[in-house]
Design a protein around this motif. Structure first.
Motif, PDB file in Angstrom:
ATOM      1  N   TYR A   1       0.833  -1.214   0.000  1.00 26.48           N
ATOM      2  CA  TYR A   1       0.000   0.000   0.000  1.00 26.48           C
ATOM      3  C   TYR A   1       0.869   1.267   0.000  1.00 26.48           C
ATOM      4  O   TYR A   1       0.717   2.150  -0.843  1.00 26.48           O
ATOM      5  CB  TYR A   1      -0.922   0.021   1.226  1.00 26.48           C
ATOM      6  N   PHE A   2       1.762   1.325   0.986  1.00 27.46           N
ATOM      7  CA  PHE A   2       2.584   2.524   1.130  1.00 27.46           C
ATOM      8  C   PHE A   2       3.521   2.691  -0.067  1.00 27.46           C
ATOM      9  O   PHE A   2       3.700   3.796  -0.581  1.00 27.46           O
ATOM     10  CB  PHE A   2       3.393   2.468   2.429  1.00 27.46           C
ATOM     11  N   THR A   3       4.115   1.585  -0.510  1.00 28.70           N
ATOM     12  CA  THR A   3       5.074   1.692  -1.615  1.00 28.70           C
ATOM     13  C   THR A   3       4.389   2.200  -2.877  1.00 28.70           C
ATOM     14  O   THR A   3       4.878   3.124  -3.538  1.00 28.70           O
ATOM     15  CB  THR A   3       5.733   0.323  -1.894  1.00 28.70           C
ATOM     16  N   GLY A   4       3.240   1.612  -3.224  1.00 32.58           N
ATOM     17  CA  GLY A   4       2.533   2.046  -4.426  1.00 32.58           C
ATOM     18  C   GLY A   4       2.097   3.498  -4.321  1.00 32.58           C
ATOM     19  O   GLY A   4       2.280   4.289  -5.259  1.00 32.58           O
ATOM     20  N   TYR A   5       1.550   3.852  -3.178  1.00 32.36           N
ATOM     21  CA  TYR A   5       1.085   5.233  -2.970  1.00 32.36           C
ATOM     22  C   TYR A   5       2.236   6.227  -3.129  1.00 32.36           C
ATOM     23  O   TYR A   5       2.119   7.247  -3.817  1.00 32.36           O
ATOM     24  CB  TYR A   5       0.473   5.345  -1.567  1.00 32.36           C
ATOM     25  N   THR A   6       3.360   5.911  -2.507  1.00 29.37           N
ATOM     26  CA  THR A   6       4.515   6.814  -2.551  1.00 29.37           C
ATOM     27  C   THR A   6       5.056   6.952  -3.968  1.00 29.37           C
ATOM     28  O   THR A   6       5.401   8.034  -4.429  1.00 29.37           O
ATOM     29  CB  THR A   6       5.621   6.276  -1.610  1.00 29.37           C
ATOM     30  N   GLU A   7       5.073   5.838  -4.675  1.00 24.15           N
ATOM     31  CA  GLU A   7       5.638   5.860  -6.020  1.00 24.15           C
ATOM     32  C   GLU A   7       4.728   6.624  -7.000  1.00 24.15           C
ATOM     33  O   GLU A   7       5.206   7.356  -7.861  1.00 24.15           O
ATOM     34  CB  GLU A   7       5.847   4.407  -6.481  1.00 24.15           C
ATOM     35  N   ILE A   8       3.410   6.446  -6.859  1.00 27.94           N
ATOM     36  CA  ILE A   8       2.485   7.171  -7.745  1.00 27.94           C
ATOM     37  C   ILE A   8       2.539   8.670  -7.440  1.00 27.94           C
ATOM     38  O   ILE A   8       2.550   9.509  -8.347  1.00 27.94           O
ATOM     39  CB  ILE A   8       1.038   6.647  -7.590  1.00 27.94           C
ATOM     40  N   THR A   9       2.613   9.006  -6.153  1.00 31.06           N
ATOM     41  CA  THR A   9       2.702  10.415  -5.769  1.00 31.06           C
ATOM     42  C   THR A   9       3.971  11.048  -6.343  1.00 31.06           C
ATOM     43  O   THR A   9       3.933  12.167  -6.869  1.00 31.06           O
ATOM     44  CB  THR A   9       2.699  10.547  -4.225  1.00 31.06           C
ATOM     45  N   ALA A  10       5.080  10.319  -6.268  1.00 31.80           N
ATOM     46  CA  ALA A  10       6.339  10.849  -6.794  1.00 31.80           C
ATOM     47  C   ALA A  10       6.246  11.064  -8.305  1.00 31.80           C
ATOM     48  O   ALA A  10       6.728  12.072  -8.835  1.00 31.80           O
ATOM     49  CB  ALA A  10       7.490   9.899  -6.451  1.00 31.80           C
ATOM     50  N   LEU A  11       5.597  10.129  -9.006  1.00 30.74           N
ATOM     51  CA  LEU A  11       5.441  10.262 -10.462  1.00 30.74           C
ATOM     52  C   LEU A  11       4.582  11.484 -10.787  1.00 30.74           C
ATOM     53  O   LEU A  11       4.900  12.276 -11.672  1.00 30.74           O
ATOM     54  CB  LEU A  11       4.804   8.985 -11.030  1.00 30.74           C
ATOM     55  N   ARG A  12       3.476  11.626 -10.054  1.00 31.01           N
ATOM     56  CA  ARG A  12       2.580  12.782 -10.278  1.00 31.01           C
ATOM     57  C   ARG A  12       3.338  14.088 -10.030  1.00 31.01           C
ATOM     58  O   ARG A  12       3.264  15.033 -10.827  1.00 31.01           O
ATOM     59  CB  ARG A  12       1.380  12.662  -9.330  1.00 31.01           C
ATOM     60  N   ASP A  13       4.099  14.138  -8.949  1.00 29.49           N
ATOM     61  CA  ASP A  13       4.842  15.367  -8.636  1.00 29.49           C
ATOM     62  C   ASP A  13       5.859  15.691  -9.723  1.00 29.49           C
ATOM     63  O   ASP A  13       6.032  16.844 -10.100  1.00 29.49           O
ATOM     64  CB  ASP A  13       5.549  15.225  -7.280  1.00 29.49           C
ATOM     65  N   GLU A  14       6.511  14.658 -10.217  1.00 26.64           N
ATOM     66  CA  GLU A  14       7.514  14.851 -11.264  1.00 26.64           C
ATOM     67  C   GLU A  14       6.868  15.429 -12.524  1.00 26.64           C
ATOM     68  O   GLU A  14       7.361  16.402 -13.104  1.00 26.64           O
ATOM     69  CB  GLU A  14       8.177  13.492 -11.571  1.00 26.64           C
ATOM     70  N   ILE A  15       5.745  14.847 -12.922  1.00 21.30           N
ATOM     71  CA  ILE A  15       5.086  15.312 -14.148  1.00 21.30           C
ATOM     72  C   ILE A  15       4.484  16.706 -13.937  1.00 21.30           C
ATOM     73  O   ILE A  15       4.537  17.557 -14.820  1.00 21.30           O
ATOM     74  CB  ILE A  15       4.041  14.270 -14.601  1.00 21.30           C
ATOM     75  N   ARG A  16       3.978  16.944 -12.737  1.00 21.83           N
ATOM     76  CA  ARG A  16       3.404  18.267 -12.460  1.00 21.83           C
ATOM     77  C   ARG A  16       4.490  19.352 -12.499  1.00 21.83           C
ATOM     78  O   ARG A  16       4.275  20.427 -13.035  1.00 21.83           O
ATOM     79  CB  ARG A  16       2.728  18.256 -11.084  1.00 21.83           C
ATOM     80  N   ARG A  17       5.652  19.022 -11.962  1.00 21.73           N
ATOM     81  CA  ARG A  17       6.762  19.986 -12.012  1.00 21.73           C
ATOM     82  C   ARG A  17       7.152  20.295 -13.446  1.00 21.73           C
ATOM     83  O   ARG A  17       7.364  21.429 -13.828  1.00 21.73           O
ATOM     84  CB  ARG A  17       7.988  19.404 -11.285  1.00 21.73           C
ATOM     85  N   ARG A  18       7.205  19.226 -14.255  1.00 23.78           N
ATOM     86  CA  ARG A  18       7.652  19.401 -15.624  1.00 23.78           C
ATOM     87  C   ARG A  18       6.645  20.195 -16.435  1.00 23.78           C
ATOM     88  O   ARG A  18       6.993  21.037 -17.236  1.00 23.78           O
ATOM     89  CB  ARG A  18       7.885  18.022 -16.255  1.00 23.78           C
ATOM     90  N   GLU A  19       5.356  19.912 -16.233  1.00 19.31           N
ATOM     91  CA  GLU A  19       4.340  20.552 -17.066  1.00 19.31           C
ATOM     92  C   GLU A  19       3.901  21.902 -16.524  1.00 19.31           C
ATOM     93  O   GLU A  19       3.279  22.678 -17.243  1.00 19.31           O
ATOM     94  CB  GLU A  19       3.129  19.613 -17.213  1.00 19.31           C
ATOM     95  N   GLY A  20       4.182  22.160 -15.265  1.00 21.02           N
ATOM     96  CA  GLY A  20       3.858  23.466 -14.687  1.00 21.02           C
ATOM     97  C   GLY A  20       2.382  23.793 -14.824  1.00 21.02           C
ATOM     98  O   GLY A  20       1.526  22.975 -14.469  1.00 21.02           O
ATOM     99  N   ALA A  21       2.073  24.969 -15.391  1.00 21.23           N
ATOM    100  CA  ALA A  21       0.685  25.446 -15.469  1.00 21.23           C
ATOM    101  C   ALA A  21      -0.160  24.556 -16.382  1.00 21.23           C
ATOM    102  O   ALA A  21      -1.388  24.534 -16.280  1.00 21.23           O
ATOM    103  CB  ALA A  21       0.654  26.887 -15.960  1.00 21.23           C
ATOM    104  N   LYS A  22       0.506  23.821 -17.271  1.00 22.46           N
ATOM    105  CA  LYS A  22      -0.248  22.978 -18.219  1.00 22.46           C
ATOM    106  C   LYS A  22      -0.730  21.665 -17.576  1.00 22.46           C
ATOM    107  O   LYS A  22      -1.488  20.911 -18.180  1.00 22.46           O
ATOM    108  CB  LYS A  22       0.633  22.643 -19.434  1.00 22.46           C
TER     109      LYS A  22
END
Ligand code: ZN
Ligand code: ZN
Length: 583
Positions: free
Chosen positions: A536-557
């Protein structure tokens, strides 16, 4: 993450087939690979009819496999042959979906070899053997008419004595905990072959002779189960022949974690991340509890101990809960609310053609104490309904037990549970997974991705303002999230660091605000399984990290909806494989 891919790359064939690297040849490579996948599954179902049955594949229902050395040799030969075939495919020549299936199969074959040769649970887990469990599934199943199901049961039971003889021969210094579990579960299996089976047989259209033969075989099977239970009790436990520790230790844990979770993180990294996340959650909880104190504990002095402060606020919040008789109705009423919220906040596109059917848990599935669960159609039966099973509180529970349960699933936590199990958690994820038509991803679905998504989806809802950003809902979400975080910590501390029951119960009750009964139940579960509690924790942490990475890259988009839909579109694949495709 690096280590994982290095391992995968090491498995790639040294040279790629030139015919499949040309772009025009790619469809042919995919067609060949599709054929290979289907063939692999058909052979696997013949080899493991119980696994087939659990996936809704019923061709081999009548087969009971004897778990002897011959079977292990057949499995090893199967794995070797499939590894050889897999090496003949050039990964680059395959479509993105097939590349993921390739990696999943490669990992699955490696894991099978490792389990049989290194982990060797078949030697130390007496609960791995149980004829009655599958008979129960066949008896309650609806896939064939009763008479046909009973004939299949009859064929299986004929082999029960040989099955248990092989089980006894396999066992070599099992753990006391798994021996005890084997005794309990086989007693349950013994009951399956009792009055219920006899009633079914008598009400069936089987001939007299068939009925007599089935009941004779059931009698012999019951004797074999009794003999096995007696053997475990006297010949193993009482004779002092169950001395192995249930703790698998660091080396086996690390490898099992890598093969089962298929994470970009190592087990050691996950433990460190979980410890940090626990501290973050407790800090957030203390701030919220301090703000809530005047509303719920007006005039009372603020406790100096932060953990006591948090616990005292939680104890007030959980007083708000459904009535004992209104539990199922409360859940039913919430589903349309969640669905509307997801639409209104454009979190993802829902499929109105696949409604979730909320029902009271069928009788034969009750009694586990699991309040709610999702029953999804197997990959071979996609058109069937998806059910949200909600178990009414047993009528015979004393008032105190019912009250404790209802407080655990209070008005706040119940909403989080519904998000997790149903919308946009497990149910929504399954609807998306069934659209990406890959049997491999359905059959070998990654538990960390599936559980990680359900936990992640809770946060998506609350971040979007579900619950009006109230400290009450956030505080109980923190507590809920703390539970999966502590699951990961307890799993490793128990399996690799020798933590004792008292240590773990203290951790879960004090820093996790759990009731003692829940904490002891968790300890028990953690002695019988390894790695699963970390998913549970591993999957949650990994998906959150992926989302944060993509959000940083795409910024306002960045679009939440686009991220969620794209993430779910690849089916139940390991998160690092999805991350590759999304990058
Ligand atoms: Zn109450
Ligand atoms: Zn779940």
């Amino acid at each position: 993450m690096k280590l994982r891919y290095l391992l995968l790359l090491a498995w790639l064939p040294a040279c790629t087939d030139p015919a499949t690297t040309a772009s025009t040849a790619a469809p042919a490579a995919d067609a060949r690979f599709d054929h290979f996948k289907n063939q692999l599954l058909l052979e696997l179902w013949r080899l493991e009819p119980d696994f087939a049955l659990s996936q809704g594949f019923h061709k081999y229902d009548s087969l009971l496999v004897i778990p002897d050395a011959g079977q292990r040799e057949r499995e090893a030969a199967f794995v070797a042959a499939k590894q050889h075939s897999l090496a003949g495919f050039g990964l680059d020549s395959l479509s993105a979906g097939n590349q993921t299936d390739y990696r999943i199969l490669q990992n699955e074959l490696t894991a099978r070899r490792w389990r049989a040769d290194t982990l060797r649970e078949w030697q130390w887990n007496p609960a791995a053997y149980n004829v009655g469990a599958t008979v129960g599934e066949l008896l309650n199943g609806r896939h064939h008419p009763l008479a046909r199901r009973l004939r299949n049961i009859s064929d299986r039971l004929a082999l029960a004595p040989a099955y248990y003889a092989a089980a006894r021969a396999n066992l070599d210094n099992p753990t006391p905990e798994h021996t005890q579990l084997g005794i309990e579960q086989n007693k349950g299996g013994f009951d399956v072959l009792g009055a219920g089976l006899r009633d079914s047989v008598q009400s069936s259209s089987l001939t007299r002779a068939e009925q007599a033969r089935l009941m004779e075989r059931a009698g012999a099977a019951r004797a074999a189960i009794e003999g096995y239970v007696e053997f475990l009790r006297r010949g193993v436990l009482a004779a002092g022949r169950a001395r192995r520790s249930f703790r698998i230790g660091q080396a086996l844990f690390d490898r099992k974690f890598a093969l089962e979770i298929q994470s970009g993180y190592s087990a050691g990294q996950v433990l460190a991340l979980a410890q940090q996340h626990k501290r973050d959650l407790l800090l957030d909880m203390s701030q919220r509890a301090r703000r809530l104190w005047p509303r719920y504990r007006a005039g009372q002095p603020l406790p100096a101990d932060t953990l006591v402060l948090i616990r005292q606020v939680i104890d007030k919040l959980t007083l708000k809960h459904p009535l004992r008789t209104g539990f199922v109705a409360a859940i039913k009423a919430q589903i349309p609310v969640l669905s509307r919220f997801v639409d209104a906040h454009q979190l993802l596109t829902q499929d109105p053609g696949k409604p979730l059917v909320v029902r009271e848990t069928p009788l034969y599935m009750r009694g586990s104490g699991a309040g709610a669960s999702v029953s999804a159609p197997g990959p071979y039966d996609k058109s069937a309904d998806t059910f949200y099973n909600v178990e009414p509180l047993p009528a015979d529970w004393p008032a105190a037990r019912a009250e404790s349960y209802l407080r655990e699933y209070n008005d706040y936590t119940l909403q989080i549970l519904n998000i997790h199990e149903a919308i946009p958690g497990h149910y929504t994820q399954l609807v998306y997974a069934n659209r990406s038509p890959s049997l491999v991803k359905s059959v070998f679905g990654n538990g960390a991705m599936v559980e990680g998504w359900a936990v992640f989806s809770e946060k998506v809802m609350l971040d979007a303002g579900y619950g009006n950003n109230s400290d009450e809902l956030w505080l109980l979400w923190d507590k809920w999230n703390l539970r999966s975080t502590l699951n990961a910590i307890a799993d490793q501390r128990i399996q690799t660091q020798g933590a004792r029951e008292a240590d773990i119960v203290a951790l879960l009750t004090r820093e996790g605000f759990q009731e003692e009964a829940e904490a002891r139940g968790k300890w028990h579960r953690a002695t019988l399984s390894q790695v699963q509690l970390s998913s549970y924790f591993t999957g949650y942490t990994e998906i959150t990290a992926l989302r944060d990475e993509i959000r940083r890259r795409e910024g306002a988009k960045f679009s939440v909806k686009k991220f969620n839909e794209q993430f779910l579109s690849y089916g139940s694949a390991p998160v690092p494989y999805i991350a590759r495709l999304m990058r």
